[in-house]
Design a protein around this motif. Sequence first.
Motif, PDB file in Angstrom:
ATOM      1  N   TYR A 220       0.840  -1.189   0.000  1.00  0.00           N
ATOM      2  CA  TYR A 220       0.000   0.000   0.000  1.00  0.00           C
ATOM      3  C   TYR A 220       0.883   1.250   0.000  1.00  0.00           C
ATOM      4  O   TYR A 220       1.922   1.301   0.655  1.00  0.00           O
ATOM      5  CB  TYR A 220      -0.916   0.024   1.234  1.00  0.00           C
ATOM      6  CG  TYR A 220      -1.859  -1.157   1.302  1.00  0.00           C
ATOM      7  CD1 TYR A 220      -3.081  -1.149   0.627  1.00  0.00           C
ATOM      8  CD2 TYR A 220      -1.532  -2.285   2.051  1.00  0.00           C
ATOM      9  CE1 TYR A 220      -3.944  -2.225   0.694  1.00  0.00           C
ATOM     10  CE2 TYR A 220      -2.380  -3.371   2.126  1.00  0.00           C
ATOM     11  CZ  TYR A 220      -3.591  -3.340   1.444  1.00  0.00           C
ATOM     12  OH  TYR A 220      -4.446  -4.409   1.509  1.00  0.00           O
ATOM     13  N   ASN A 222       0.631   5.787  -0.181  1.00  0.00           N
ATOM     14  CA  ASN A 222      -0.065   7.063  -0.274  1.00  0.00           C
ATOM     15  C   ASN A 222       0.380   7.758  -1.553  1.00  0.00           C
ATOM     16  O   ASN A 222       1.512   7.603  -1.995  1.00  0.00           O
ATOM     17  CB  ASN A 222       0.259   7.929   0.954  1.00  0.00           C
ATOM     18  CG  ASN A 222      -0.571   9.187   1.007  1.00  0.00           C
ATOM     19  OD1 ASN A 222      -0.347  10.104   0.224  1.00  0.00           O
ATOM     20  ND2 ASN A 222      -1.506   9.229   1.932  1.00  0.00           N
ATOM     21  N   LYS A 238      -2.030  10.076 -11.163  1.00  0.00           N
ATOM     22  CA  LYS A 238      -3.317   9.480 -10.814  1.00  0.00           C
ATOM     23  C   LYS A 238      -3.958   8.806 -12.022  1.00  0.00           C
ATOM     24  O   LYS A 238      -4.643   7.780 -11.867  1.00  0.00           O
ATOM     25  CB  LYS A 238      -4.257  10.547 -10.235  1.00  0.00           C
ATOM     26  CG  LYS A 238      -3.909  10.964  -8.816  1.00  0.00           C
ATOM     27  CD  LYS A 238      -4.938  11.944  -8.258  1.00  0.00           C
ATOM     28  CE  LYS A 238      -4.642  12.296  -6.819  1.00  0.00           C
ATOM     29  NZ  LYS A 238      -5.637  13.246  -6.254  1.00  0.00           N
ATOM     30  N   TYR A 247      -8.141   2.175  -5.466  1.00  0.00           N
ATOM     31  CA  TYR A 247      -8.073   3.166  -4.392  1.00  0.00           C
ATOM     32  C   TYR A 247      -8.875   2.661  -3.206  1.00  0.00           C
ATOM     33  O   TYR A 247     -10.070   2.369  -3.326  1.00  0.00           O
ATOM     34  CB  TYR A 247      -8.619   4.500  -4.883  1.00  0.00           C
ATOM     35  CG  TYR A 247      -8.508   5.622  -3.879  1.00  0.00           C
ATOM     36  CD1 TYR A 247      -7.263   6.148  -3.540  1.00  0.00           C
ATOM     37  CD2 TYR A 247      -9.640   6.171  -3.284  1.00  0.00           C
ATOM     38  CE1 TYR A 247      -7.152   7.176  -2.630  1.00  0.00           C
ATOM     39  CE2 TYR A 247      -9.545   7.208  -2.380  1.00  0.00           C
ATOM     40  CZ  TYR A 247      -8.292   7.706  -2.049  1.00  0.00           C
ATOM     41  OH  TYR A 247      -8.190   8.727  -1.141  1.00  0.00           O
ATOM     42  N   CYS A 248      -8.258   2.533  -2.035  1.00  0.00           N
ATOM     43  CA  CYS A 248      -8.907   1.992  -0.834  1.00  0.00           C
ATOM     44  C   CYS A 248      -9.724   3.089  -0.156  1.00  0.00           C
ATOM     45  O   CYS A 248      -9.212   4.173   0.118  1.00  0.00           O
ATOM     46  CB  CYS A 248      -7.874   1.442   0.141  1.00  0.00           C
ATOM     47  SG  CYS A 248      -6.828   0.142  -0.565  1.00  0.00           S
ATOM     48  N   VAL A 249     -10.982   2.792   0.110  1.00  0.00           N
ATOM     49  CA  VAL A 249     -11.870   3.761   0.757  1.00  0.00           C
ATOM     50  C   VAL A 249     -12.287   3.311   2.146  1.00  0.00           C
ATOM     51  O   VAL A 249     -13.042   4.008   2.816  1.00  0.00           O
ATOM     52  CB  VAL A 249     -13.124   4.002  -0.107  1.00  0.00           C
ATOM     53  CG1 VAL A 249     -12.743   4.661  -1.417  1.00  0.00           C
ATOM     54  CG2 VAL A 249     -13.884   2.701  -0.368  1.00  0.00           C
ATOM     55  N   ASN A 251     -11.081   1.421   6.005  1.00  0.00           N
ATOM     56  CA  ASN A 251      -9.968   1.104   6.900  1.00  0.00           C
ATOM     57  C   ASN A 251      -9.624  -0.377   6.790  1.00  0.00           C
ATOM     58  O   ASN A 251     -10.471  -1.189   6.399  1.00  0.00           O
ATOM     59  CB  ASN A 251     -10.334   1.466   8.337  1.00  0.00           C
ATOM     60  CG  ASN A 251     -10.396   2.979   8.537  1.00  0.00           C
ATOM     61  OD1 ASN A 251      -9.614   3.702   7.941  1.00  0.00           O
ATOM     62  ND2 ASN A 251     -11.307   3.432   9.374  1.00  0.00           N
ATOM     63  N   HIS A 253      -6.669   0.635   5.450  1.00  0.00           N
ATOM     64  CA  HIS A 253      -5.769   1.270   4.478  1.00  0.00           C
ATOM     65  C   HIS A 253      -6.510   2.327   3.678  1.00  0.00           C
ATOM     66  O   HIS A 253      -6.362   2.433   2.459  1.00  0.00           O
ATOM     67  CB  HIS A 253      -5.188   0.211   3.529  1.00  0.00           C
ATOM     68  CG  HIS A 253      -4.458  -0.900   4.228  1.00  0.00           C
ATOM     69  ND1 HIS A 253      -3.242  -0.705   4.842  1.00  0.00           N
ATOM     70  CD2 HIS A 253      -4.794  -2.204   4.433  1.00  0.00           C
ATOM     71  CE1 HIS A 253      -2.842  -1.850   5.387  1.00  0.00           C
ATOM     72  NE2 HIS A 253      -3.767  -2.766   5.163  1.00  0.00           N
ATOM     73  N   LYS A 254      -7.307   3.127   4.384  1.00  0.00           N
ATOM     74  CA  LYS A 254      -8.110   4.147   3.727  1.00  0.00           C
ATOM     75  C   LYS A 254      -7.205   5.200   3.089  1.00  0.00           C
ATOM     76  O   LYS A 254      -6.165   5.567   3.619  1.00  0.00           O
ATOM     77  CB  LYS A 254      -9.045   4.796   4.754  1.00  0.00           C
ATOM     78  CG  LYS A 254     -10.075   5.723   4.135  1.00  0.00           C
ATOM     79  CD  LYS A 254     -11.013   6.243   5.213  1.00  0.00           C
ATOM     80  CE  LYS A 254     -12.068   7.159   4.600  1.00  0.00           C
ATOM     81  NZ  LYS A 254     -13.000   7.695   5.625  1.00  0.00           N
ATOM     82  N   ASN A 255      -7.629   5.695   1.887  1.00  0.00           N
ATOM     83  CA  ASN A 255      -6.920   6.746   1.144  1.00  0.00           C
ATOM     84  C   ASN A 255      -5.546   6.291   0.650  1.00  0.00           C
ATOM     85  O   ASN A 255      -4.643   7.115   0.462  1.00  0.00           O
ATOM     86  CB  ASN A 255      -6.766   8.020   1.987  1.00  0.00           C
ATOM     87  CG  ASN A 255      -8.095   8.593   2.427  1.00  0.00           C
ATOM     88  OD1 ASN A 255      -9.105   8.440   1.749  1.00  0.00           O
ATOM     89  ND2 ASN A 255      -8.099   9.237   3.582  1.00  0.00           N
ATOM     90  N   MET A 256      -5.364   4.985   0.430  1.00  0.00           N
ATOM     91  CA  MET A 256      -4.106   4.466  -0.099  1.00  0.00           C
ATOM     92  C   MET A 256      -4.383   3.676  -1.377  1.00  0.00           C
ATOM     93  O   MET A 256      -5.516   3.275  -1.654  1.00  0.00           O
ATOM     94  CB  MET A 256      -3.395   3.608   0.949  1.00  0.00           C
ATOM     95  CG  MET A 256      -3.101   4.347   2.252  1.00  0.00           C
ATOM     96  SD  MET A 256      -2.069   3.425   3.388  1.00  0.00           S
ATOM     97  CE  MET A 256      -0.470   3.637   2.626  1.00  0.00           C
ATOM     98  N   TRP A 257      -3.307   3.433  -2.147  1.00  0.00           N
ATOM     99  CA  TRP A 257      -3.410   2.740  -3.434  1.00  0.00           C
ATOM    100  C   TRP A 257      -2.809   1.337  -3.322  1.00  0.00           C
ATOM    101  O   TRP A 257      -1.813   1.130  -2.631  1.00  0.00           O
ATOM    102  CB  TRP A 257      -2.681   3.519  -4.519  1.00  0.00           C
ATOM    103  CG  TRP A 257      -3.329   4.844  -4.831  1.00  0.00           C
ATOM    104  CD1 TRP A 257      -3.115   6.024  -4.199  1.00  0.00           C
ATOM    105  CD2 TRP A 257      -4.291   5.102  -5.853  1.00  0.00           C
ATOM    106  NE1 TRP A 257      -3.872   7.020  -4.750  1.00  0.00           N
ATOM    107  CE2 TRP A 257      -4.615   6.484  -5.790  1.00  0.00           C
ATOM    108  CE3 TRP A 257      -4.916   4.319  -6.825  1.00  0.00           C
ATOM    109  CZ2 TRP A 257      -5.524   7.089  -6.645  1.00  0.00           C
ATOM    110  CZ3 TRP A 257      -5.821   4.922  -7.694  1.00  0.00           C
ATOM    111  CH2 TRP A 257      -6.125   6.281  -7.601  1.00  0.00           C
TER     112      TRP A 257
END
Length: 272
Positions: A220, A222, A238, A247-249, A251, A253-257
């Motif tokens: 993962y 950012n 992007k 894109y993880c939305v 938890n 790993h929220k806001n990570m690729w």
Amino acid sequence: MSQPQASGSSEGRERGDRAPTTTAVKVDLSMVNRGIWLVKVPKYLAARWEKIPGDVEAGKLKIYKTGADAAPRVTLSLSDATMCLKEPGENDIPREHSLIAGPVVHQTLAAFDHVTGISDALVQEPDKVSILGKVHQKLECRPPSDVGYMLMKKEEIRKASQPVRSVQQLDRVVNNYKPVADHKNNIEYEERKKAEGKKAREDKDKVLEMLFAAFEKHQYYNVKDLVKITNQPIGYLKEVLKEVCNYCVKNPHKNMWELKPEYRHYKQDVDD
């Protein structure tokens, strides 16, 4: 007459002036039946008395008996020490004053003294509160309505009407600050931008190669970390990430690729 002591209402003191404390303080009531006068004096007289030391005479009271049934006439004559305590440029205050008595109706007024105690490692002394007496008479101290008093009031009104600030005409330019060419934070920002250099778009295959190499180390990332790794504009990066990553939305790993499943080749545990 020595310097007068201020008196007040015991009820008002209890509501507003007493310091909050959880310890009960004993009150000395030995002089509770002592009769005292509550006198209202003009501001200029109170200000002059504030300057007098405690052992200096402030003035004398004179009580004249006018008749068998008539109330006595009371006057106050200021001492020379009180009259001499005058600021430079200040007008003389009246020496003679009349005290007009008024009844104390439907009120119980008292004056008391409060001495703050000492509390430290060596000495422990509680607060001392004592009643100085009960108010039997209320009086108002009035100055004579003569020419001297009118001139003093005229000067006070003139001083009170003067503005605190006044306009001044300047004959030269006054610089209250030193101008600077640029601020420190702006200079640091420009230097940092120059050090980073302008991000130019690389070939898409080159960017994908850098991304796959990065995801071989971690699962993962950012987007800010990927910008530093690839040194690509964030908008262009992007666009490439949307093709090969999810894109993880949620938890943890929220806001990570993360790479899409078809691009992953992680080793999976094999059950025995």
